[in-house]
Design a protein around this motif. Structure first.
Motif, PDB file in Angstrom:
ATOM      1  N   VAL A 139      37.340  19.047   8.555  1.00  0.00           N
ATOM      2  CA  VAL A 139      37.548  20.502   8.684  1.00  0.00           C
ATOM      3  C   VAL A 139      36.587  21.250   7.772  1.00  0.00           C
ATOM      4  O   VAL A 139      35.921  22.203   8.196  1.00  0.00           O
ATOM      5  CB  VAL A 139      39.018  20.872   8.370  1.00  0.00           C
ATOM      6  N   LEU A 140      36.500  20.823   6.516  1.00  0.00           N
ATOM      7  CA  LEU A 140      35.601  21.482   5.572  1.00  0.00           C
ATOM      8  C   LEU A 140      34.144  21.369   6.033  1.00  0.00           C
ATOM      9  O   LEU A 140      33.372  22.329   5.925  1.00  0.00           O
ATOM     10  CB  LEU A 140      35.769  20.881   4.173  1.00  0.00           C
ATOM     11  N   GLY A 141      33.771  20.205   6.552  1.00  0.00           N
ATOM     12  CA  GLY A 141      32.404  20.012   7.051  1.00  0.00           C
ATOM     13  C   GLY A 141      32.078  20.942   8.209  1.00  0.00           C
ATOM     14  O   GLY A 141      31.022  21.574   8.236  1.00  0.00           O
ATOM     15  N   LEU A 142      32.992  21.038   9.175  1.00  0.00           N
ATOM     16  CA  LEU A 142      32.766  21.928  10.317  1.00  0.00           C
ATOM     17  C   LEU A 142      32.692  23.389   9.876  1.00  0.00           C
ATOM     18  O   LEU A 142      31.823  24.143  10.327  1.00  0.00           O
ATOM     19  CB  LEU A 142      33.867  21.749  11.366  1.00  0.00           C
ATOM     20  N   LEU A 143      33.587  23.779   8.980  1.00  0.00           N
ATOM     21  CA  LEU A 143      33.557  25.151   8.464  1.00  0.00           C
ATOM     22  C   LEU A 143      32.263  25.430   7.706  1.00  0.00           C
ATOM     23  O   LEU A 143      31.691  26.519   7.827  1.00  0.00           O
ATOM     24  CB  LEU A 143      34.770  25.420   7.577  1.00  0.00           C
ATOM     25  N   THR A 144      31.799  24.453   6.949  1.00  0.00           N
ATOM     26  CA  THR A 144      30.544  24.616   6.209  1.00  0.00           C
ATOM     27  C   THR A 144      29.374  24.783   7.161  1.00  0.00           C
ATOM     28  O   THR A 144      28.529  25.673   6.970  1.00  0.00           O
ATOM     29  CB  THR A 144      30.302  23.408   5.273  1.00  0.00           C
ATOM     30  N   LEU A 145      29.298  23.951   8.188  1.00  0.00           N
ATOM     31  CA  LEU A 145      28.208  24.065   9.163  1.00  0.00           C
ATOM     32  C   LEU A 145      28.201  25.446   9.815  1.00  0.00           C
ATOM     33  O   LEU A 145      27.152  26.090   9.929  1.00  0.00           O
ATOM     34  CB  LEU A 145      28.326  22.974  10.232  1.00  0.00           C
ATOM     35  N   LEU A 146      29.369  25.913  10.234  1.00  0.00           N
ATOM     36  CA  LEU A 146      29.454  27.223  10.887  1.00  0.00           C
ATOM     37  C   LEU A 146      29.171  28.363   9.904  1.00  0.00           C
ATOM     38  O   LEU A 146      28.515  29.341  10.262  1.00  0.00           O
ATOM     39  CB  LEU A 146      30.826  27.389  11.539  1.00  0.00           C
ATOM     40  N   PHE A 147      29.630  28.222   8.661  1.00  0.00           N
ATOM     41  CA  PHE A 147      29.379  29.246   7.649  1.00  0.00           C
ATOM     42  C   PHE A 147      27.885  29.348   7.330  1.00  0.00           C
ATOM     43  O   PHE A 147      27.345  30.454   7.194  1.00  0.00           O
ATOM     44  CB  PHE A 147      30.180  28.937   6.376  1.00  0.00           C
ATOM     45  N   VAL A 148      27.219  28.213   7.229  1.00  0.00           N
ATOM     46  CA  VAL A 148      25.776  28.226   6.953  1.00  0.00           C
ATOM     47  C   VAL A 148      25.038  28.925   8.087  1.00  0.00           C
ATOM     48  O   VAL A 148      24.160  29.756   7.842  1.00  0.00           O
ATOM     49  CB  VAL A 148      25.243  26.791   6.720  1.00  0.00           C
ATOM     50  N   TRP A 149      25.392  28.614   9.322  1.00  0.00           N
ATOM     51  CA  TRP A 149      24.724  29.279  10.443  1.00  0.00           C
ATOM     52  C   TRP A 149      25.019  30.778  10.409  1.00  0.00           C
ATOM     53  O   TRP A 149      24.138  31.603  10.654  1.00  0.00           O
ATOM     54  CB  TRP A 149      25.125  28.678  11.771  1.00  0.00           C
ATOM     55  N   ALA A 150      26.245  31.145  10.097  1.00  0.00           N
ATOM     56  CA  ALA A 150      26.588  32.568  10.000  1.00  0.00           C
ATOM     57  C   ALA A 150      25.734  33.263   8.932  1.00  0.00           C
ATOM     58  O   ALA A 150      25.284  34.395   9.136  1.00  0.00           O
ATOM     59  CB  ALA A 150      28.075  32.734   9.694  1.00  0.00           C
ATOM     60  N   LEU A 151      25.501  32.583   7.805  1.00  0.00           N
ATOM     61  CA  LEU A 151      24.632  33.163   6.770  1.00  0.00           C
ATOM     62  C   LEU A 151      23.214  33.357   7.283  1.00  0.00           C
ATOM     63  O   LEU A 151      22.591  34.394   7.012  1.00  0.00           O
ATOM     64  CB  LEU A 151      24.611  32.276   5.526  1.00  0.00           C
ATOM     65  N   PHE A 152      22.707  32.387   8.019  1.00  0.00           N
ATOM     66  CA  PHE A 152      21.355  32.541   8.560  1.00  0.00           C
ATOM     67  C   PHE A 152      21.297  33.686   9.555  1.00  0.00           C
ATOM     68  O   PHE A 152      20.329  34.447   9.576  1.00  0.00           O
ATOM     69  CB  PHE A 152      20.848  31.229   9.168  1.00  0.00           C
ATOM     70  N   LEU A 153      22.317  33.837  10.372  1.00  0.00           N
ATOM     71  CA  LEU A 153      22.343  34.965  11.310  1.00  0.00           C
ATOM     72  C   LEU A 153      22.405  36.294  10.557  1.00  0.00           C
ATOM     73  O   LEU A 153      21.631  37.210  10.835  1.00  0.00           O
ATOM     74  CB  LEU A 153      23.544  34.841  12.253  1.00  0.00           C
ATOM     75  N   LEU A 154      23.309  36.386   9.612  1.00  0.00           N
ATOM     76  CA  LEU A 154      23.463  37.621   8.845  1.00  0.00           C
ATOM     77  C   LEU A 154      22.176  37.989   8.118  1.00  0.00           C
ATOM     78  O   LEU A 154      21.696  39.126   8.215  1.00  0.00           O
ATOM     79  CB  LEU A 154      24.611  37.468   7.836  1.00  0.00           C
TER      80      LEU A 154
END
Length: 176
Positions: A139-154
Motif C-alpha cells: 500500500v505504501l509503495g503504491l501510494l508513493t508511486l502515485l504521489f511522486v507522479w502527482a508531484l511531477f504533474l504539479l
C-alpha cells in the motif's frame, strides 16, 4: 520459476525505462508543446524535468507489473528503487557540474542511465531479499508511486522558485 518470471519483468522494465525515458526527452517539442505531452514528457531542460524522464516510465511500468504479477511484493521495492534513482540524478548532476564548472551533454545522458540502473538494482535487490514486500509496504509503495507522479504533474505546471526547477537555457520554470 517465480523468480525467473520476476527477473524477466525487471529486465523488460529496465529496457522500457531506458528507451521511454530517452524518447520522452523530445516528445514535448515534437508535439508542439502539447499539454497532454507535458503530463509525461520533460517540458524544459531543468534537472527536475530530467528526473521526470525516469519517474514516468518507471511508474507506468511498475503499475503494469503490479497488476500482471498480482502484486507479488513489488510495489514497496519499486517505490524504494524509484526514490533512490530520483535522488541520484541531482546528486550526480550538481556534483559533476560543480567539479567541471559546466554542463556536458554526454555526462547528463550517462547520469540518466546510471540513475535507471541504480533504481532497478535497488528494486531488484529488495525483491530478491523479500524486503518491503508485506501488505503494508505494498500500500505504501503504491501510494508513493502515485504521489511522486502527482508531484511531477504539479511541478510541471506550478514549479517552485528553486534552482532544481530552473531551465538553465531559458531561466524559466515548468511549462510556461
Amino acid at each position: 520459476m517465480r523468480d525467473k518470471r520476476r527477473d524477466a519483468w525487471e529486465i523488460a522494465g529496465l529496457l522500457w525505462t531506458l528507451a521511454a525515458g530517452n524518447g520522452l526527452h523530445f516528445v514535448y517539442d515534437w508535439t508542439g508543446e502539447s499539454v497532454a505531452a507535458a503530463l509525461f514528457a520533460s517540458v524544459n531542460e531543468s534537472t527536475w524535468e530530467h528526473m521526470k524522464l525516469l519517474a514516468v516510465p518507471w511508474i507506468l511500468f511498475s503499475l503494469v507489473e503490479y497488476v500482471a504479477l498480482r502484486s507479488d511484493g513489488i510495489a514497496g521495492p519499486r517505490a524504494a528503487g524509484l526514490l533512490a534513482g530520483l535522488a541520484s540524478v541531482p546528486l550526480l548532476f550538481y556534483t559533476y557540474q560543480g567539479i567541471v564548472g559546466r554542463d556536458v551533454m554526454i555526462v547528463d545522458i550517462l547520469i540518466f542511465q546510471a540513475a535507471v540502473l541504480l533504481a532497478f538494482w535497488v528494486s531488484w535487490a529488495l525483491q530478491r531479499r523479500r524486503r518491503l514486500c508485506g501488505a503494508g509496504w505494498t500500500v505504501l509503495g503504491l501510494l508513493t508511486l502515485l504521489f511522486v507522479w502527482a508531484l511531477f504533474l504539479l511541478f510541471t505546471f506550478r514549479a517552485p522558485d528553486l534552482p532544481l526547477f530552473v531551465d538553465p537555457r531559458t531561466g524559466t520554470r515548468g511549462r510556461m
